[in-house]
Design an enzyme around this catalytic site. Structure first.
Site, PDB file in Angstrom:
ATOM      1  CG  ASN A  67      39.917  40.578  32.451  1.00  0.00           C
ATOM      2  OD1 ASN A  67      40.853  39.835  32.682  1.00  0.00           O
ATOM      3  ND2 ASN A  67      40.068  41.818  32.047  1.00  0.00           N
ATOM      4  CE1 TYR A  68      34.128  40.980  35.424  1.00  0.00           C
ATOM      5  CE2 TYR A  68      35.298  42.448  33.932  1.00  0.00           C
ATOM      6  CZ  TYR A  68      34.917  42.103  35.208  1.00  0.00           C
ATOM      7  OH  TYR A  68      35.305  42.861  36.262  1.00  0.00           O
ATOM      8  CB  ILE A  69      32.978  37.038  27.485  1.00  0.00           C
ATOM      9  CG1 ILE A  69      32.204  38.350  27.606  1.00  0.00           C
ATOM     10  CG2 ILE A  69      32.277  36.067  26.561  1.00  0.00           C
ATOM     11  CD1 ILE A  69      32.166  39.159  26.334  1.00  0.00           C
TER      12      ILE A  69
END
Length: 878
Positions: A836-838
DNA sequence: GAGGTAACTTAGAATGTTTTTT
DNA sequence: AAAAAACATTCTAAGTTACCTC
């Protein structure tokens, strides 16, 4: 049969762990009782502290008697001064104010957006990658670009729209506004005839044009068995413009899959010691609990209570069931055993059975797991309607254990556990055939809302929340919004400097509200906290930044801050950080009397206000963007630093995973410690001790060889840490025992061989002799222990022993490292940040650059999810 | 402007599958 | 070959955000 310690469920382990984690310095104990370990929750309706932002006093003066800056410095920065932190380099535009006086926020912000754009435009080429201005994509996908003829205009409109932060959509895009209004009403209506909205001329024309295309496309896709990569490569044909609220022009699917009816197994639970017969629905519910027996859930009193309320109520309503009034008299173990056996059975399925199950799944995947979006075949995510069961709320959710059912209303003669088609709404395009509802049923509603991405929706009873069926993670829709998310984060990267200067300056703002906002923003940016919306009483008590309460934060001079609270999913956030001096002061100010435990730290601030402010700073900026930005930025940074240029692939992967872990730690992504963890750690610790033992032996040997060294090298006399006599004795016993066993095993094996070779077996006496040798050794060891002297082995020299010790030291250090590594990794979940974030493009570029195969870092599903990101070149930068 | 909620992303647990270790 | 560990997928809970209503 409850092989107790063996089977501790994850949730329990998590709790134990959380409890264990509790720091001794924890200041939150006060007021904690068994129910609310983090302090009793008090939610004063509106309990604003006395300090008021409207009284014109300088907050700094109020903040404390200590060391505030001299009055002259405290004075509100002049407009000219403020300008300076906006952008040092762009001094040409003198009006570039960061926030202005709060009452004129909007107009100034408008200016700001324009400013930043002008700035980036002027600054250089790099802004081509900015989400709104992506233009590089070649129009490969010709069919689609037909709907696209007005692209430049639309683009301009979108651009303008966004630079006016308030309500511009309505003003600049009457079409979309009327549309969305209408489509919401549509959903509420029933039946299939309702036509949504926006039959604007333009649209109709478009659809007509595309109808043809659709048909041919569908055919094409079918023929080529979705091998056609270009047809799926939406990212090659990004149009920036177009009305973002429209998600599709055509959507066809087969509805949803309903869980099969319950088949009673007839296994009887016991009540008051006697087996009882239950009506099927009641039996099923009892089974839900039975299956969970001996897990943390089933042992949680709240869970039991909620479960039993629903269970006994439904049991009562079924006349055929005996009355059940006491939870304590219930014995669900027969059901537990039944479900355990079922599990076992499933594990031991024959190959054919497994094959059949796979086949069945394939059929469902084809039927419900597939849809056509704008003619493209796409995967559906969760096409299964959730089966009934017990609500498994996380943490201290007040409703955990409640029964998830469809309807208890008397309209249904029997209690209906399963969600019924009548409760489910489908969303598809008007030209799509409406899937057949299960026999004897009708769909709740059919809607045609092209501004929504869901295919089906229904309401769940426990929290009255809406459930959806969406496309799978690898679909174009999800991919597009993923791309958009990361582009927004990248946009923030360009703006972050002045935004940071802005909130740093605001930390000293005279208005309490602004100070709180700036302080919160500081925490969100530096610590990657979540926004922290308000929550209701019937949810677990968890917080994010804006909902932090006093008891969650403690200060320690000069500028240390301890944070300890339960965040999303009741995961504990416990960190001690150094903060900016002014942040420290502010928090102390916010925490001042008459504030007390249970009060909000940011009593003036709401996430909506924070986000409104952020929206003014940059288009698309919200609190969560900081998390994405900081995660991706940190990752890229760490990856760069850690990757060995000439390392092996394994070394590079290690660097990758370390960088990944840095991000996971930043975001506080945790997982329950696995079942065997303690054991595994214990094994490694034993290994360390074994090394130490050997080291100790070597040291003593040196002393035997060269007693004079006692004075010269006193460290040789020092005992190894963590090596107790008892342990040594036990360890040696174990060693000897193992040796005996080895000898026996070898002896027997040898004899077997002899037998095969028709030789005579070795006499039993031989074995005895061998074992006797071990006994002698045992005596020697006992002697050594007593005297504390180890005679040198043959050929031993001081030099050799020294070398050995050095080697052992190395091994100890290495093993210890792997221990810390393992320990930390055990509770850190890398997956969430990876998913989800990288920004996956960082990974793709890295693989390209360092010649690491992609499948070493992304599983098949992730490669599928991130296929839009895989085409970047090796120098791509976040 | 508070409060509710629809729609979507993010999250860890649970379950299933593959690989490694014993 | 069985057990354990590691890895992958599925499931659905729990967040965030925008928007609507009053």
């Amino acid at each position: 049969m409850s092989s107790d310690s063996e089977d501790i469920p994850l949730a329990k382990r998590r709790q134990q762990q959380q409890r264990a984690n509790k720091p001794s310095t924890n200041n939150l104990d006060s007021g904690s009782d068994s129910d609310t370990p983090l302090g009793k929750r008090k939610r004063p309706a509106v309990r604003k502290r006395v300090l008021d932002d409207d009284d014109d006093e300088d907050a700094d003066t109020l903040s404390s008697s200590d060391s505030g800056p001299p009055a002259a410095k405290r004075a509100r920065p002049s407009a000219a001064k403020k300008k300076s932190y906006k952008d040092d380099s762009s001094n040409s535009d003198g009006e570039g104010d960061f926030h202005g006086s709060s009452d004129s926020d909007v107009p100034l912000a408008k200016k700001k957006t324009v400013d930043s754009k002008a700035k980036t435009n002027g600054s250089s080429k790099t802004n081509g990658t900015n989400g709104t201005s992506r233009t590089k994509a070649a129009p490969k996908y010709k069919e689609e670009s037909s709907s696209d003829s007005d692209a430049p205009l639309a683009k301009k409109a979108a651009f303008k729209k966004t630079s006016t932060p308030t309500k511009t959509k309505v003003k600049t895009e009457p079409v979309s506004s009327s549309k969305s209004k209408q489509s919401t009403t549509t959903i509420k209506r029933r039946g299939r005839e309702e036509v949504d909205d926006r039959s604007k001329l333009k649209k109709v024309k478009k659809e007509e044009e595309e109808e043809e295309d659709d048909k041919s496309k569908v055919k094409k896709v079918k023929k080529e068995e979705d091998e056609d990569e270009d047809a799926d490569a939406w990212w090659l044909n990004q149009k920036d413009n177009e009305d973002e609220s429209v998600k599709w022009t055509s959507l066809k699917h087969n509805g949803v899959y309903f869980p099969p009816e319950y088949v009673p197994h007839g296994v009887k639970m016991k009540y008051d010691g006697k087996p009882i017969t239950l009506a099927p629905a009641v039996e099923e519910i009892a089974g839900f609990f039975g299956a969970l027996l001996f897990t943390e859930h089933a042992e949680n009193p709240t869970f039991q209570e909620n479960f039993f309320r629903d269970f006994s109520k439904i049991a009562k309503a079924h006349k055929t069931s005996p009355e059940i009034t006491s939870f304590k008299k219930c014995d669900f173990t027969p059901m537990y055993e039944y479900y355990q056996a079922e599990k076992e059975k499933r594990k031991n399925m024959t190959k054919d059975q497994k094959e059949a199950a796979k086949e069945e799944k394939m059929v469902l995947d084809e039927m419900y797991g597939t849809c056509y979006l704008d003619g493209r075949k796409e995967k559906v995510g969760n096409y299964r309607i959730e089966p009934p069961g017990l609500f498994r709320g996380r943490g201290k959710h007040p409703k955990t254990g409640c029964l998830k059912y469809a309807s208890l209303s008397s309209m249904f003669k029997t209690y209906q556990l399963r969600v019924q088609p009548e409760q489910v709404s489908l969303n598809l395009s008007r030209d799509a055939p409406i899937p057949k509802a299960p026999a004897g049923h009708k769909w709740g509603a059919i809607v045609h809302d092209d501004t929504k991405t869901w295919l089906a929706t229904w309401k769940e009873n426990v929290n009255d929340s809406t459930k959806y069926v969406f496309l799978a993670a690898g679909s174009s829709l999800k991919g597009q919004s993923d791309l958009k998310k990361f582009e927004t984060a990248r946009a923030l990267k360009k703006e972050i400097d002045w935004i940071r200067r802005g909130y740093m300056a605001d930390l000293k703002d005279k208005k309490m509200f602004n100070r709180q906002r700036a302080t919160a923003l500081y925490l969100i940016d530096r610590l990657a906290l979540r926004a922290g919306n308000e929550k209701g009483e019937d949810e677990a008590d968890t917080v994010g930044c804006c909902s932090l309460r006093f008891e969650h934060v403690t200060l320690e001079k000069p500028n240390i801050m301890h944070l300890d609270f339960l965040g999303k999913d009741s995961i504990r956030y416990e960190k001690t950080v150094e903060v900016d001096e002014q942040v420290f002061k502010n928090i102390r100010l916010f925490k001042r009397e008459p504030a007390q435990e249970g009060d909000d730290l940011f009593d003036r601030l709401k996430t909506s206000e924070l986000n409104k402010h952020l929206q003014n700073l940059m288009k698309g900026l919200t609190a969560k963007v900081f998390r994405t930005f900081n995660a991706s930025f940190t990752f890229q940074d760490q990856l760069e630093k850690r990757t060995p240029k000439d390392g092996t692939i394994a070394e590079k992967l290690l660097a990758y995973n370390r960088a990944n872990r840095d991000v996971a730690i930043l975001c506080n992504h945790q997982r329950a410690v696995s079942k065997g963890h303690a054991g595994q750690i214990g094994k490694i610790e034993d290994k360390v001790r074994a090394y130490k033992y050997q080291k100790m032996k070597q040291k003593k040997m040196i002393l035997s060889l060269e007693p004079k060294l006692k004075k010269k090298r006193p460290e040789l006399l020092e005992p190894e840490s963590d090596l107790e006599d008892d342990w040594i004795e036990e360890y040696e016993t174990q060693l000897l025992e193992k040796e005996r066993e080895r000898i026996k095993a070898k002896f027997e094996k040898d004899n077997l061989k002899r037998k095969e070779n028709k030789e005579k077996p070795m006499p039993a006496g031989e074995l005895k002799d061998l074992l006797k040798e071990v006994d002698v050794k045992a005596k020697d060891l006992a002697n050594e222990r007593k005297k504390g002297v180890v005679p040198p082995t043959r050929g031993a020299t001081v030099e050799k022993c020294n070398a050995q010790i050095l080697k052992l030291d190395e091994r100890i250090a290495a093993t210890r490292l792997s221990l810390t590594d393992k320990e930390e990794n055990k509770q850190t979940a890398l997956g969430t940040s990876k998913i989800n974030y990288i920004d996956p493009r960082i990974s793709a570029a890295w693989c390209e650059k360092h010649k690491v195969p992609l499948d070493k870092i992304f599983t098949k599903t992730l490669r599928d999810k991130f296929k839009w990101a895989m085409t970047v070149d090796k120098d791509w930068e976040f």
